[in-house]
Write an enzyme that holds these catalytic residues in place. Structure first.
Site, PDB file in Angstrom:
ATOM      1  N   HIS A  81       1.623   4.520   4.877  1.00 38.16           N
ATOM      2  CA  HIS A  81       0.918   5.248   3.827  1.00 38.16           C
ATOM      3  C   HIS A  81       1.491   6.651   3.649  1.00 38.16           C
ATOM      4  O   HIS A  81       1.657   7.128   2.520  1.00 38.16           O
ATOM      5  CB  HIS A  81      -0.572   5.330   4.156  1.00 38.16           C
ATOM      6  CG  HIS A  81      -1.238   3.998   4.185  1.00 38.16           C
ATOM      7  ND1 HIS A  81      -2.490   3.796   4.735  1.00 38.16           N
ATOM      8  CD2 HIS A  81      -0.826   2.776   3.744  1.00 38.16           C
ATOM      9  CE1 HIS A  81      -2.826   2.525   4.616  1.00 38.16           C
ATOM     10  NE2 HIS A  81      -1.826   1.888   4.023  1.00 38.16           N
ATOM     11  N   SER A 128       0.808  -1.223   0.000  1.00 33.26           N
ATOM     12  CA  SER A 128       0.000   0.000   0.000  1.00 33.26           C
ATOM     13  C   SER A 128       0.839   1.269   0.000  1.00 33.26           C
ATOM     14  O   SER A 128       0.423   2.293  -0.552  1.00 33.26           O
ATOM     15  CB  SER A 128      -0.963  -0.002   1.193  1.00 33.26           C
ATOM     16  OG  SER A 128      -0.262  -0.187   2.403  1.00 33.26           O
TER      17      SER A 128
END
Length: 314
Positions: free
Chosen positions: A195, A144
């Protein structure tokens, strides 16, 4: 290398079904390779997750630098793999033909390692600022972070678009920041620092020195240096001269005109409503799962008009 055993991985089956509906011929080579690698390592992990995840303690203090390579391509479960690879599929189709395959592969490799480094830096800063030693033990896996970085690149190369985040219309250049906060609020167990590291690396490439450094490291290899100024995949606009920017036909061929968030929402809805994998019928045609490739239907007059417009621009 260990094989996963136990329950049926519904997320993996849905992912394979999605890929088959998009069609292998429509997926660029590097994107397809990334998908294959992540699926293979999900089924045959190199080591158990606690031995491949990246953290300050493991990566910095214990010098287990190989985790920088292993952590991005291992996933916690089948749904973690599914959502990451669906996003990779869309971003790869969008970006790889823009940047060319070799440069795109170079970006994936550099981002995968660099995001792990930035992640450890962020966790170390949190540990020092908050005086909380637990941050050095936070261990992360998954692709991610790379996907957040690629989202920054995609917004950079396709400006002016609007993304839907939780039903709110957000300019794409701000969407990654809104998603960063939204995902953390909805799923507190996700890695906020991971992230954020992806967004920062993406900004280092689009607004900072990273792209120049990568070009310098690539040296005189023509396949790398030529791709620094690629042929504009989105430069052939359709419509009358004087119109503002329009998304070209090739974009719709791959995405059905849906934004990334709309495609993911459609994928989730289809996965819930079509558990028999039969697929929905749209205008008496079998509709692919998630992505939709609308048939091109242009009259002879429309084709003639588009040709005249192209000649007028020359």
């Amino acid at each position: 290398m260990q094989r996963r055993q136990g329950r049926v991985n519904a997320g993996l089956l849905l992912l394979l079904y999605q890929i088959s509906q998009v069609g292998l011929q429509n997926i660029p080579s590097v994107t397809l390779g990334v998908l294959a690698l992540n699926i293979f390592l999900f089924l045959n992990p190199v080591r158990p997750l606690p031995e491949v995840c990246i953290s300050v303690n493991e990566g910095f203090y214990r010098k287990n630098w190989q985790r920088l390579l292993l952590s991005p391509v291992h996933h916690a479960d089948d749904w973690h793999l599914y959502y990451n690879m669906i996003s990779m599929l869309w971003k790869g189709i969008m970006l790889e033909k823009k940047l060319k395959s070799i440069w795109f592969a170079y970006i994936i490799a550099v981002f995968s390692v660099l995001i792990g480094v930035v992640y450890m830096v962020l966790e170390f800063m949190l540990m020092e600022i908050l005086d909380d030693p637990s941050y050095e033990m936070n261990c992360a896996v998954g692709f991610s972070g790379v996907l957040f970085a690629l989202k920054v690149l995609n917004n950079h190369y396709n400006p002016g678009r609007v993304s839907s985040v939780l039903g709110l219309q957000i300019p794409s250049k701000y969407a990654c920041w809104v998603e960063l906060v939204a995902i953390h609020l909805i799923s507190p167990g996700t890695s906020f620092a991971g992230h954020l590291a992806g967004i920062l690396v993406g900004l280092m490439y689009t607004m900072g020195p990273l792209k120049k450094i990568m070009k310098a490291c690539a040296g005189g290899i023509s396949s790398f240096t030529d791709s620094a100024r690629p042929r504009d995949y989105y430069s052939e606009y359709y419509g009358y001269p004087g119109y503002q920017y329009r998304t070209p036909r090739s974009y719709y061929d791959y995405t059905g005109g849906l934004t990334e968030e709309e495609q993911l929402e459609r994928a989730v809805l289809n996965s819930l409503n079509e558990r028999d994998f039969g697929g929905a019928v749209y205008n008496n045609e079998q509709r692919p799962y998630g992505f939709w490739f609308p048939p091109e239907q242009h009259s002879e007059e429309e084709i003639r008009r588009q040709r005249l417009c192209r000649f007028e621009r020359q």
